[in-house]
Design an enzyme around this catalytic site. Structure first.
Site, PDB file in Angstrom:
ATOM      1  N   ARG A  79       0.827  -1.223   0.000  1.00 39.34           N
ATOM      2  CA  ARG A  79       0.000   0.000   0.000  1.00 39.34           C
ATOM      3  C   ARG A  79       0.854   1.263   0.000  1.00 39.34           C
ATOM      4  O   ARG A  79       0.531   2.242   0.674  1.00 39.34           O
ATOM      5  CB  ARG A  79      -0.967   0.024   1.196  1.00 39.34           C
ATOM      6  CG  ARG A  79      -1.907  -1.126   1.258  1.00 39.34           C
ATOM      7  CD  ARG A  79      -2.890  -1.182   0.085  1.00 39.34           C
ATOM      8  NE  ARG A  79      -3.605  -2.444   0.126  1.00 39.34           N
ATOM      9  CZ  ARG A  79      -3.203  -3.542  -0.523  1.00 39.34           C
ATOM     10  NH1 ARG A  79      -2.134  -3.507  -1.311  1.00 39.34           N
ATOM     11  NH2 ARG A  79      -3.872  -4.661  -0.430  1.00 39.34           N
ATOM     12  N   SER A 103     -10.456  -0.896   4.153  1.00 47.42           N
ATOM     13  CA  SER A 103      -9.781  -1.333   5.391  1.00 47.42           C
ATOM     14  C   SER A 103      -9.280  -0.102   6.141  1.00 47.42           C
ATOM     15  O   SER A 103      -8.580   0.736   5.568  1.00 47.42           O
ATOM     16  CB  SER A 103      -8.579  -2.213   5.058  1.00 47.42           C
ATOM     17  OG  SER A 103      -9.019  -3.360   4.385  1.00 47.42           O
ATOM     18  N   GLU A 156      -4.690   2.742   7.383  1.00 47.12           N
ATOM     19  CA  GLU A 156      -4.520   2.682   5.921  1.00 47.12           C
ATOM     20  C   GLU A 156      -5.255   3.871   5.291  1.00 47.12           C
ATOM     21  O   GLU A 156      -4.837   4.417   4.272  1.00 47.12           O
ATOM     22  CB  GLU A 156      -5.089   1.364   5.372  1.00 47.12           C
ATOM     23  CG  GLU A 156      -4.896   1.247   3.875  1.00 47.12           C
ATOM     24  CD  GLU A 156      -5.111  -0.160   3.347  1.00 47.12           C
ATOM     25  OE1 GLU A 156      -4.684  -1.132   4.013  1.00 47.12           O
ATOM     26  OE2 GLU A 156      -5.721  -0.289   2.271  1.00 47.12           O
TER      27      GLU A 156
HETATM   28  C1  LIG Z   1     -15.661  -0.612  -0.018  1.00 45.23           C
HETATM   29  C2  LIG Z   1     -14.200  -0.375  -0.261  1.00 45.23           C
HETATM   30  C3  LIG Z   1     -13.386  -1.446  -0.583  1.00 45.23           C
HETATM   31  C4  LIG Z   1     -12.022  -1.231  -0.800  1.00 45.23           C
HETATM   32  N1  LIG Z   1     -11.235  -2.308  -1.117  1.00 45.23           N
HETATM   33  C5  LIG Z   1      -9.914  -2.122  -1.342  1.00 45.23           C
HETATM   34  C6  LIG Z   1      -9.084  -3.232  -1.674  1.00 45.23           C
HETATM   35  O1  LIG Z   1      -9.517  -4.368  -1.799  1.00 45.23           O
HETATM   36  N2  LIG Z   1      -7.755  -2.983  -1.869  1.00 45.23           N
HETATM   37  C7  LIG Z   1      -7.218  -1.732  -1.758  1.00 45.23           C
HETATM   38  O2  LIG Z   1      -6.002  -1.565  -1.947  1.00 45.23           O
HETATM   39  N3  LIG Z   1      -7.986  -0.662  -1.435  1.00 45.23           N
HETATM   40  C8  LIG Z   1      -9.308  -0.835  -1.228  1.00 45.23           C
HETATM   41  N4  LIG Z   1     -10.093   0.255  -0.918  1.00 45.23           N
HETATM   42  C9  LIG Z   1      -9.481   1.586  -0.750  1.00 45.23           C
HETATM   43  C10 LIG Z   1      -9.399   2.455  -2.022  1.00 45.23           C
HETATM   44  O3  LIG Z   1     -10.434   2.135  -2.938  1.00 45.23           O
HETATM   45  C11 LIG Z   1      -8.040   2.350  -2.702  1.00 45.23           C
HETATM   46  O4  LIG Z   1      -6.990   2.773  -1.854  1.00 45.23           O
HETATM   47  C12 LIG Z   1      -7.966   3.164  -4.007  1.00 45.23           C
HETATM   48  O5  LIG Z   1      -6.753   2.897  -4.661  1.00 45.23           O
HETATM   49  C13 LIG Z   1      -8.068   4.676  -3.773  1.00 45.23           C
HETATM   50  O6  LIG Z   1      -8.307   5.282  -5.024  1.00 45.23           O
HETATM   51  P1  LIG Z   1      -9.084   6.673  -5.152  1.00 45.23           P
HETATM   52  O7  LIG Z   1      -9.116   7.055  -6.577  1.00 45.23           O
HETATM   53  O8  LIG Z   1     -10.387   6.608  -4.458  1.00 45.23           O
HETATM   54  O9  LIG Z   1      -8.098   7.617  -4.367  1.00 45.23           O
HETATM   55  P2  LIG Z   1      -8.449   8.728  -3.285  1.00 45.23           P
HETATM   56  O10 LIG Z   1      -9.081   8.074  -2.106  1.00 45.23           O
HETATM   57  O11 LIG Z   1      -9.151   9.860  -3.906  1.00 45.23           O
HETATM   58  O12 LIG Z   1      -6.967   9.183  -2.911  1.00 45.23           O
HETATM   59  C14 LIG Z   1      -6.089   8.289  -2.284  1.00 45.23           C
HETATM   60  C15 LIG Z   1      -4.684   8.872  -2.371  1.00 45.23           C
HETATM   61  O13 LIG Z   1      -4.279   8.881  -3.723  1.00 45.23           O
HETATM   62  C16 LIG Z   1      -3.931  10.210  -4.130  1.00 45.23           C
HETATM   63  N5  LIG Z   1      -4.306  10.340  -5.541  1.00 45.23           N
HETATM   64  C17 LIG Z   1      -5.471  10.010  -6.132  1.00 45.23           C
HETATM   65  N6  LIG Z   1      -5.401  10.216  -7.453  1.00 45.23           N
HETATM   66  C18 LIG Z   1      -4.157  10.712  -7.709  1.00 45.23           C
HETATM   67  C19 LIG Z   1      -3.471  11.141  -8.875  1.00 45.23           C
HETATM   68  N7  LIG Z   1      -4.034  11.123 -10.085  1.00 45.23           N
HETATM   69  N8  LIG Z   1      -2.187  11.600  -8.736  1.00 45.23           N
HETATM   70  C20 LIG Z   1      -1.579  11.648  -7.520  1.00 45.23           C
HETATM   71  N9  LIG Z   1      -2.195  11.263  -6.387  1.00 45.23           N
HETATM   72  C21 LIG Z   1      -3.463  10.790  -6.475  1.00 45.23           C
HETATM   73  C22 LIG Z   1      -4.690  11.143  -3.193  1.00 45.23           C
HETATM   74  O14 LIG Z   1      -4.032  12.398  -3.085  1.00 45.23           O
HETATM   75  C23 LIG Z   1      -4.623  10.339  -1.902  1.00 45.23           C
HETATM   76  O15 LIG Z   1      -3.367  10.544  -1.275  1.00 45.23           O
HETATM   77  C24 LIG Z   1     -11.468   0.067  -0.693  1.00 45.23           C
HETATM   78  C25 LIG Z   1     -12.302   1.159  -0.387  1.00 45.23           C
HETATM   79  C26 LIG Z   1     -13.663   0.932  -0.188  1.00 45.23           C
HETATM   80  C27 LIG Z   1     -14.546   2.113   0.136  1.00 45.23           C
END
Ligand SMILES: Cc1cc2nc3c(=O)[nH]c(=O)nc-3n(C[C@H](O)[C@H](O)[C@H](O)COP(=O)(O)OP(=O)(O)OC[C@H]3O[C@@H](n4cnc5c(N)ncnc54)[C@H](O)[C@@H]3O)c2cc1C
Length: 328
Positions: free
Chosen positions: A181, A232, A302
């Site tokens: 992560r 998580s 996380e």
């Molecule tokens: C129901 C549920 C299930 C999930 N299951 C998993 C799982 O199985 N495995 C897992 O790893 N995660 C899981 N997650 C967590 C999450 O979906 C992941 O961490 C995902 O990668 C976050 O992506 P996001 O676009 O929503 O990022 P955001 O939440 O918007 O941002 C997360 C981070 O990424 C940065 N960021 C986003 N886009 C960019 C970009 N273009 N350039 C630079 N920085 C950027 C943001 O600044 C922030 O620091 C889950 C979440 C939920 C709600």
């Protein structure tokens, strides 16, 4: 600082009149937790040129933006934030096959869409990502993973804009410093991920679809997908599983206000209706302290807790709420 932000916002309005700029936008609507007060400004550049022009203005005014993907891994404060956020999801949406069979995806494309695209093209390796609700950009930054797969297994290279020098860089997987992560993008402020090339293997469309369906069923069976959450809450501590430790401490279902340790999966903190960021924070602190007291294992969040100075302190379990600044 605030003067810089206000000056930057005025300059954006004057110099980039066509840019979508929402002011005092409540973040609850941009967060899978459904929690969060207003951010001072939320900008959505329509393309990389617009993004670059926006970053120019921000740099000139010494304003560091926060990049937002789908908001599925973030806890925003109820008090709001005097910040400027850049949304990567709305416009960076290109997704296609390269002549050599690799996938090109822009940062705003959802991981679910990329996984479905891989399946449609008979490419295997991304089945694990079908149920992760984030974007490609957020997935690369977090090195998102599930069921034995991680982004680091499929990313060949990443293109990003580095705000301090306004240059675009393409880096290979081996230079992304992917770990559990984590990636170098988290540790290098000022990187905006624009796109990635994903290298997958040829596979059988039907078998890929079946595997994706099976993993989706597993998620629905084990995870509390019927309540808002940010996935998580804690990272997996070495040699343990956070959910098992939390369950073992008797905390399944434990509640602070409307924030609750999920009754279905102890690794998730869910919003039972009108949880505040303080409810979630206090619950996470309580869980962490209790697990540490019972097992000696220290749980690290996380979820990204904003603002950055409002975090679960890493100096042991004796931390109390009033030692922590909130809202800047
Ligand atoms: C129901 C549920 C299930 C999930 N299951 C998993 C799982 O199985 N495995 C897992 O790893 N995660 C899981 N997650 C967590 C999450 O979906 C992941 O961490 C995902 O990668 C976050 O992506 P996001 O676009 O929503 O990022 P955001 O939440 O918007 O941002 C997360 C981070 O990424 C940065 N960021 C986003 N886009 C960019 C970009 N273009 N350039 C630079 N920085 C950027 C943001 O600044 C922030 O620091 C889950 C979440 C939920 C709600």
């Amino acid at each position: 600082m605030l003067e810089n932000l206000e000056a930057a916002i005025s300059a954006v309005k004057e110099k980039l009149p066509g840019m979508k700029l929402l002011e005092n936008e409540p973040m609850a609507g941009h967060s899978s937790f459904r929690i969060g007060g207003p951010v001072r400004a939320l900008a959505s550049p329509s393309d990389v040129t617009g993004l670059s022009k926006l970053c120019d203005i921000l740099k000139e005014h010494h304003v560091a933006p926060f990049i937002l993907g789908n908001g599925t891994n973030i806890l925003f404060p109820d008090e709001g934030l005097e910040d400027l956020f850049i949304v990567s999801t709305e416009k960076l949406q290109k997704l296609f096959l390269l002549p050599d069979g690799a996938i090109y995806a822009e940062a705003g494309v959802s991981l679910a869409r990329v996984a479905a695209f891989a399946q449609e093209n008979g490419l295997t390796g991304l089945e694990f990502a079908g149920g992760i609700p984030g974007t490609l950009g957020g997935g690369c930054l977090m090195n998102a993973g599930a069921y034995g797969g991680e982004m680091k297994d499929v990313v060949e290279s990443v293109v990003y804009l580095y705000i301090p020098d306004q240059c675009m860089y393409e880096i290979e997987n081996s230079n992304c410093a992917f770990g559990y992560r984590q990636s170098m993008f988290q540790k290098t402020p000022g990187c905006i991920i624009l796109s990635a090339v994903l290298r997958l293997q040829e596979g059988d469309r039907q078998a890929i679809a079946e595997r994706m369906h099976e993993l989706g069923e597993k998620r629905r069976e084990k995870q509390p997908l019927d309540y808002p959450s940010a996935g998580s809450a804690f990272r997996r501590p070495e040699g343990h599983f956070a959910a098992a430790l939390i369950d073992g401490a008797g905390l399944k279902g434990y509640r602070v206000g409307d924030a609750q340790v999920s009754e279905k999966h102890a690794g998730f903190v869910v919003n039972r209706g009108s949880a505040t960021s303080h409810d979630v924070y206090d619950l996470m602190m309580y869980v962490r302290n209790t697990v540490y007291r019972d097992t000696g294992v220290f749980l690290e969040p996380e979820i990204i807790i904003l603002p950055p100075d409002y975090h679960l302190e890493d100096n042991g379990p004796a931390v109390s709420r009033n030692q922590i600044r909130f809202g800047g």
